[in-house]
Design a protein around this motif. Structure first.
Motif, mmCIF file in Angstrom:
data_model
loop_
_atom_site.group_PDB
_atom_site.id
_atom_site.type_symbol
_atom_site.label_atom_id
_atom_site.label_comp_id
_atom_site.label_asym_id
_atom_site.label_seq_id
_atom_site.Cartn_x
_atom_site.Cartn_y
_atom_site.Cartn_z
ATOM 1 N N LEU A 1 -7.162 0.005 -41.857
ATOM 2 C CA LEU A 1 -5.858 -0.388 -41.837
ATOM 3 C C LEU A 1 -5.301 -0.276 -40.327
ATOM 4 C CD1 LEU A 1 -4.741 1.372 -45.024
ATOM 5 C CD2 LEU A 1 -4.752 -1.038 -44.605
ATOM 6 N N VAL A 2 -5.767 0.685 -39.816
ATOM 7 C CA VAL A 2 -5.205 0.716 -38.370
ATOM 8 C C VAL A 2 -5.391 -0.499 -37.502
ATOM 9 C CG1 VAL A 2 -5.315 1.986 -36.033
ATOM 10 C CG2 VAL A 2 -4.812 3.456 -38.142
ATOM 11 N N LYS A 3 -6.813 -0.953 -37.841
ATOM 12 C CA LYS A 3 -7.338 -1.996 -36.806
ATOM 13 C C LYS A 3 -6.443 -3.139 -37.450
ATOM 14 C CE LYS A 3 -11.258 -4.779 -37.925
ATOM 15 N NZ LYS A 3 -12.721 -5.145 -38.234
ATOM 16 N N TYR B 1 2.503 -19.654 -45.819
ATOM 17 C CA TYR B 1 3.766 -20.035 -45.718
ATOM 18 C C TYR B 1 4.611 -19.776 -47.001
ATOM 19 C CZ TYR B 1 8.026 -22.899 -45.786
ATOM 20 O OH TYR B 1 9.273 -23.491 -45.764
ATOM 21 N N CYS B 2 3.821 -20.091 -48.132
ATOM 22 C CA CYS B 2 4.386 -20.279 -49.492
ATOM 23 C C CYS B 2 4.825 -19.072 -50.089
ATOM 24 C CB CYS B 2 3.585 -20.938 -50.714
ATOM 25 S SG CYS B 2 2.088 -20.096 -51.013
ATOM 26 N N TRP B 3 4.551 -17.990 -49.286
ATOM 27 C CA TRP B 3 5.277 -16.354 -49.670
ATOM 28 C C TRP B 3 5.670 -15.795 -48.315
ATOM 29 C CZ3 TRP B 3 2.473 -12.626 -47.222
ATOM 30 C CH2 TRP B 3 1.319 -13.198 -46.966
ATOM 31 N N SER B 4 5.080 -16.004 -47.122
ATOM 32 C CA SER B 4 5.856 -15.495 -46.238
ATOM 33 C C SER B 4 6.785 -16.257 -45.333
ATOM 34 C CB SER B 4 4.629 -14.795 -44.999
ATOM 35 O OG SER B 4 4.154 -16.131 -44.492
ATOM 36 N N HIS C 1 2.565 -22.253 -61.715
ATOM 37 C CA HIS C 1 3.068 -22.381 -60.472
ATOM 38 C C HIS C 1 2.384 -23.495 -59.572
ATOM 39 C CE1 HIS C 1 3.808 -18.069 -61.349
ATOM 40 N NE2 HIS C 1 5.020 -18.274 -60.935
ATOM 41 N N HIS C 2 3.341 -24.413 -58.871
ATOM 42 C CA HIS C 2 3.002 -25.455 -58.252
ATOM 43 C C HIS C 2 3.870 -25.345 -56.796
ATOM 44 C CE1 HIS C 2 1.429 -27.651 -61.843
ATOM 45 N NE2 HIS C 2 2.068 -27.006 -62.301
ATOM 46 N N ILE C 3 2.840 -26.022 -55.824
ATOM 47 C CA ILE C 3 3.428 -26.314 -54.442
ATOM 48 C C ILE C 3 3.300 -27.694 -54.215
ATOM 49 C CG2 ILE C 3 3.117 -26.007 -51.982
ATOM 50 C CD1 ILE C 3 4.171 -23.471 -52.959
ATOM 51 N N THR D 1 19.834 -15.465 -47.270
ATOM 52 C CA THR D 1 18.498 -15.453 -46.821
ATOM 53 C C THR D 1 17.344 -14.827 -47.816
ATOM 54 O OG1 THR D 1 16.828 -14.472 -45.010
ATOM 55 C CG2 THR D 1 18.756 -13.223 -45.593
ATOM 56 N N TYR D 2 16.099 -15.423 -47.868
ATOM 57 C CA TYR D 2 14.898 -14.819 -48.502
ATOM 58 C C TYR D 2 14.553 -13.586 -47.893
ATOM 59 C CZ TYR D 2 9.919 -15.095 -50.069
ATOM 60 O OH TYR D 2 8.780 -14.656 -50.395
ATOM 61 N N GLY D 3 14.811 -13.588 -46.722
ATOM 62 C CA GLY D 3 14.371 -12.244 -45.958
ATOM 63 C C GLY D 3 14.080 -12.251 -44.447
ATOM 64 N N PHE E 1 9.392 -2.232 -43.830
ATOM 65 C CA PHE E 1 7.766 -2.317 -43.949
ATOM 66 C C PHE E 1 7.484 -2.385 -45.235
ATOM 67 C CE2 PHE E 1 3.605 -0.563 -44.198
ATOM 68 C CZ PHE E 1 2.812 -1.179 -43.171
ATOM 69 N N PRO E 2 6.548 -3.317 -45.841
ATOM 70 C CA PRO E 2 5.965 -4.465 -44.990
ATOM 71 C C PRO E 2 6.494 -5.876 -45.292
ATOM 72 C CG PRO E 2 4.749 -3.902 -47.332
ATOM 73 C CD PRO E 2 6.097 -3.121 -47.179
ATOM 74 N N GLY E 3 7.771 -5.701 -45.808
ATOM 75 C CA GLY E 3 8.606 -6.981 -46.009
ATOM 76 C C GLY E 3 8.812 -7.726 -47.257
ATOM 77 N N GLN E 4 8.697 -8.969 -47.457
ATOM 78 C CA GLN E 4 9.106 -9.734 -48.641
ATOM 79 C C GLN E 4 8.051 -9.568 -49.908
ATOM 80 O OE1 GLN E 4 9.458 -11.362 -45.837
ATOM 81 N NE2 GLN E 4 11.000 -12.685 -45.661
ATOM 82 N N GLY E 5 8.400 -9.538 -50.973
ATOM 83 C CA GLY E 5 7.507 -9.535 -52.216
ATOM 84 C C GLY E 5 7.925 -8.433 -53.157
ATOM 85 N N LEU E 6 7.712 -8.647 -54.358
ATOM 86 C CA LEU E 6 8.251 -7.549 -55.197
ATOM 87 C C LEU E 6 7.569 -6.461 -55.142
ATOM 88 C CD1 LEU E 6 9.431 -8.951 -58.571
ATOM 89 C CD2 LEU E 6 10.680 -8.545 -56.384
HETATM 90 C C1 LIG Z 1 -3.858 8.197 -40.625
HETATM 91 C C2 LIG Z 1 -4.074 6.993 -39.795
HETATM 92 C C3 LIG Z 1 -4.677 7.351 -38.564
HETATM 93 C C4 LIG Z 1 -3.724 5.879 -40.318
HETATM 94 C C5 LIG Z 1 -3.136 5.349 -41.487
HETATM 95 C C6 LIG Z 1 -2.827 4.048 -41.556
HETATM 96 C C7 LIG Z 1 -2.165 3.513 -42.973
HETATM 97 C C8 LIG Z 1 -2.539 4.540 -43.828
HETATM 98 C C9 LIG Z 1 -1.716 2.486 -43.003
HETATM 99 C C10 LIG Z 1 -1.101 2.104 -44.228
HETATM 100 C C11 LIG Z 1 -0.597 0.928 -44.243
HETATM 101 C C12 LIG Z 1 -0.237 0.745 -45.872
HETATM 102 C C13 LIG Z 1 0.017 1.478 -47.004
HETATM 103 C C14 LIG Z 1 0.394 -0.849 -46.111
HETATM 104 C C15 LIG Z 1 0.848 -1.098 -47.286
HETATM 105 C C16 LIG Z 1 1.193 -2.577 -47.724
HETATM 106 C C17 LIG Z 1 1.416 -3.355 -48.681
HETATM 107 C C18 LIG Z 1 1.380 -2.370 -49.613
HETATM 108 C C19 LIG Z 1 1.463 -4.481 -48.346
HETATM 109 C C20 LIG Z 1 2.277 -5.496 -49.673
HETATM 110 C C21 LIG Z 1 2.326 -6.567 -49.473
HETATM 111 C C22 LIG Z 1 2.762 -7.752 -50.342
HETATM 112 C C23 LIG Z 1 3.100 -8.740 -50.271
HETATM 113 C C24 LIG Z 1 3.208 -9.247 -48.965
HETATM 114 C C25 LIG Z 1 3.451 -9.689 -51.447
HETATM 115 C C26 LIG Z 1 4.007 -10.920 -51.276
HETATM 116 C C27 LIG Z 1 4.487 -11.646 -52.091
HETATM 117 C C28 LIG Z 1 5.351 -12.472 -52.158
HETATM 118 C C29 LIG Z 1 6.370 -12.574 -51.171
HETATM 119 C C30 LIG Z 1 5.520 -13.552 -53.110
HETATM 120 C C31 LIG Z 1 6.437 -14.498 -53.021
HETATM 121 C C32 LIG Z 1 6.207 -15.748 -53.896
HETATM 122 C C33 LIG Z 1 7.007 -16.853 -53.929
HETATM 123 C C34 LIG Z 1 8.035 -17.066 -52.802
HETATM 124 C C35 LIG Z 1 6.991 -17.765 -54.957
HETATM 125 C C36 LIG Z 1 6.188 -18.977 -54.441
HETATM 126 C C37 LIG Z 1 5.412 -19.891 -55.220
HETATM 127 C C38 LIG Z 1 5.749 -20.761 -56.166
HETATM 128 C C39 LIG Z 1 6.743 -20.475 -56.995
HETATM 129 C C40 LIG Z 1 4.731 -21.933 -56.198
#
Ligand SMILES: CC(C)=CCC/C(C)=C/C=C/C(C)=C/C=C/C(C)=C/C=C/C=C(C)/C=C/C=C(C)/C=C/C=C(\C)CCC=C(C)C
Ligand SMILES: NC(=O)c1ccc[n+]([C@@H]2O[C@H](COP(=O)([O-])OP(=O)(O)OC[C@H]3O[C@@H](n4cnc5c(N)ncnc54)[C@H](O)[C@@H]3O)[C@@H](O)[C@H]2O)c1
Length: 496
Positions: free
Chosen positions: A166-168, A196-199, A335-337, A438-440, A471-476
């Motif tokens: 994870l650190v990498k 793009y379709c989620w971030s 779901h469609h894009i 905004t979405y985020g 941290f870590p951003g958008q998404g339920l």
């Molecule tokens: C001790 C030492 C040396 C070190 C340590 C390190 C560590 C432990 C680290 C850790 C890290 C962590 C825990 C991280 C965590 C992360 C996470 C949980 C993440 C998550 C993520 C998720 C995501 C991004 C999700 C997202 C999703 C979304 C945004 C979705 C959206 C969707 C939409 C907008 C819809 C579309 C489509 C249609 C309707 C078609």
């Protein structure tokens, strides 16, 4: 009785924080400005249809591993949610005939993609296998606060290789890794769309940890639709919160976070009522928290820096449609894009996102009808300063342009339309209380993965943030992580 934690907002981030704390016997009060909980994971009902307002593709409701954070958050307060497995995450309808389904079964997805890019078979597998590596690191460890040194030490001793993995990956972005294995420009565009379709940013700017989560969990825990609609998740969390002794007040709009001697000590509501608590948690966005709820001269230096690194993503134009069953061809996926021109992927009205939850849960619409929720990026600026008539006319025009384009996948959509409700960035701002709707947050430029994304503590003692501006951003599932982490940090701070 003294309140241990006041949580501003009942989005999934706020509710997971609140339920986790209540499960630890903390005295918790959630203050929600709207009538129901859920925020972006809320719903509304019209003429027998139950529409999801935002979130529609749900990760985190799986049954195994440690990354099924919604399932875990619910069970921590002794509630559960029936989930309906979605066999295909997305059916892509992309330029140059790139039509393919992301099957829940990993090998099937790889086969579908490879069928379009035979010469990249090895690169495709290497890229997605590397995403699985990230996921395997996460899915092996307890997911709690990275601001808690004793926890870090413990997980490191229990799972040294996963932690080093994870650190990498923390400073890396998905695009750089994709480019290591893949050369075909059209395939790289596809990977951009996959991100793009989620971030809402291309692969180059999408953190590898998040890509690892999404591109692997869809084949592991899977995308699962909550029976009864997305709004059920929040309703169940509230039920669990109350059972565990917590409280939630609706129509309770916080207008001010109260600071005494530099410390957050309480909140004031629009009606003047004041609540004091040992810890204050804001589930509002960072822009709302630091520019609306605190005096502007108080914006801490690190928040200004954060705003130099991150900006508000666009909001959406949303079409909530009720349609006759005949509109959906046999075998239609949930779901469609849809995108016709690669150049327009990130443009206003470029990519169209579609969700048809009634294919999984028919009870959300009257018998013989389905829900189609279609949305596409839009900026609030284009919707400001209009008279009511101009606003309505603009909505109508934009909505029909989307419906016309959708006829390609749903022939007869126009004729089969039974109900239409259009939401704009102004709607999202008003009902979700998110600045500019905004979405985020999204990076202003290419950053080093997730390194600049703040955790839950803020520069103001006693004040924490949770939700998609942490941290870590958008998404339920991402905001659920932020809730687990926030509650963990607070529990340690309160000595619970
Ligand atoms: C001790 C030492 C040396 C070190 C340590 C390190 C560590 C432990 C680290 C850790 C890290 C962590 C825990 C991280 C965590 C992360 C996470 C949980 C993440 C998550 C993520 C998720 C995501 C991004 C999700 C997202 C999703 C979304 C945004 C979705 C959206 C969707 C939409 C907008 C819809 C579309 C489509 C249609 C309707 C078609
Ligand atoms: N999976 C999908 O399809 C999809 C689609 C759209 C959004 N989402 C996700 O939903 C997530 C949103 O979760 P979240 O927890 O960050 O927040 P949220 O925006 O959903 O919830 C914030 C809550 O705080 C309330 N609030 C805001 N200001 C307030 C104030 N001053 N006083 C009282 N209440 C206030 C709002 O009414 C809202 O209920 C995002 O991560 C987003 O990515 C997912």
């Amino acid at each position: 009785m003294t309140i241990d934690a006041i949580v501003i907002g009942s989005g999934i981030g706020g509710l997971v924080t609140a339920t986790q704390l209540a499960a630890k016997k903390a005295k918790v009060l959630v203050l929600e400005r709207y009538l129901i909980p859920g925020g972006s994971a809320g719903y509304f009902e019209r003429q027998g249809y139950r529409f999801d307002v935002g979130a529609s593709m749900i990760f985190g409701l799986g049954q195994r591993g440690t990354t099924n954070l919604l399932t875990r958050a619910l069970s921590a307060v002794n509630v559960s949610q029936e989930a309906i497995a979605d066999p295909v995450q997305i059916h892509y309808h992309l330029p140059q005939g790139l039509d393919l389904k992301v099957d829940r079964v990993y090998e099937k997805f790889l086969q579908n993609l490879t069928a379009h890019f035979r010469h990249e078979e090895r690169g495709i597998r290497r890229f997605y296998d590397e995403c699985q590596k990230v996921f395997n690191c996460l899915n092996n460890i307890d997911l709690l606060s990275l601001e808690e040194p004793r926890y870090l030490l413990r997980v490191f001793f229990q799972h040294p290789l996963a932690c080093l993995g994870l650190v990498k990956y923390l400073p890396q972005n998905a695009g750089d890794i994709a480019r290591r294995y893949i050369k075909d420009p059209q395939l790289l565009k596809f990977i951009d769309m996959e991100c793009y379709c989620w971030s809402v940013v291309p692969a180059d700017m999408t953190p590898m940890i998040n890509a690892g989560m999404v591109f692997s969990d869809r084949h592991y825990g899977g995308v699962n639709y909550p029976k009864g609609g997305v709004g059920q998740i929040a309703q169940k969390l509230v039920e669990g919160l109350e059972k565990a002794g917590g409280e939630i007040h609706y129509q309770a709009r916080v207008t001010k976070i109260l600071i005494e001697q530099g410390r957050a000590v309480g909140v004031q509501l629009a009606n003047g009522k004041v609540y004091r608590g040992k810890r204050i948690v804001s589930n509002a966005t960072r822009w709302d928290t630091f520019q609306q709820l605190l005096p502007v001269e108080r914006i801490p230096h690190n928040e200004k820096k954060w705003q130099q690194n991150y900006q508000k993503s666009p909001s959406f134009l949303s079409l909530h449609m009720g349609v006759k069953q005949s509109v959906l061809p046999e075998g239609t996926e949930c779901h469609h894009i849809l995108l016709e021109d690669w150049e327009k992927m990130m443009a206003v009205e470029g990519t169209i996102f579609v969700s048809i939850p009634t294919l999984l849960d028919p009870d959300l619409a009257p018998s013989g009808y389905h829900i189609i929720h279609a949305f596409t990026p839009h900026w609030i600026n284009d919707w400001q300063g209009l008279s009511q008539d101009e606003y309505e006319a603009k909505k109508e025009k934009a909505a029909w342009a989307i419906i016309d384009r959708l006829e390609k996948i749903f022939p007869g959509l126009d004729a089969g339309l039974d109900y239409l409700e259009v939401g704009t960035p102004r709607t999202h701002r008003r009902f979700l209380g998110r600045e500019d709707g905004t979405y985020g947050p999204i990076p202003r430029r290419k950053l080093r993965g997730l390194l600049k994304m703040p955790f839950n503590r803020t520069a103001i003692p006693g004040l924490y943030c949770v939700g998609d501006s942490t941290f870590p951003g958008q998404g339920l599932n991402a905001v659920a992580f932020s809730g687990f982490a926030c509650a963990h940090r607070i529990a340690v701070d309160l000595g619970l």
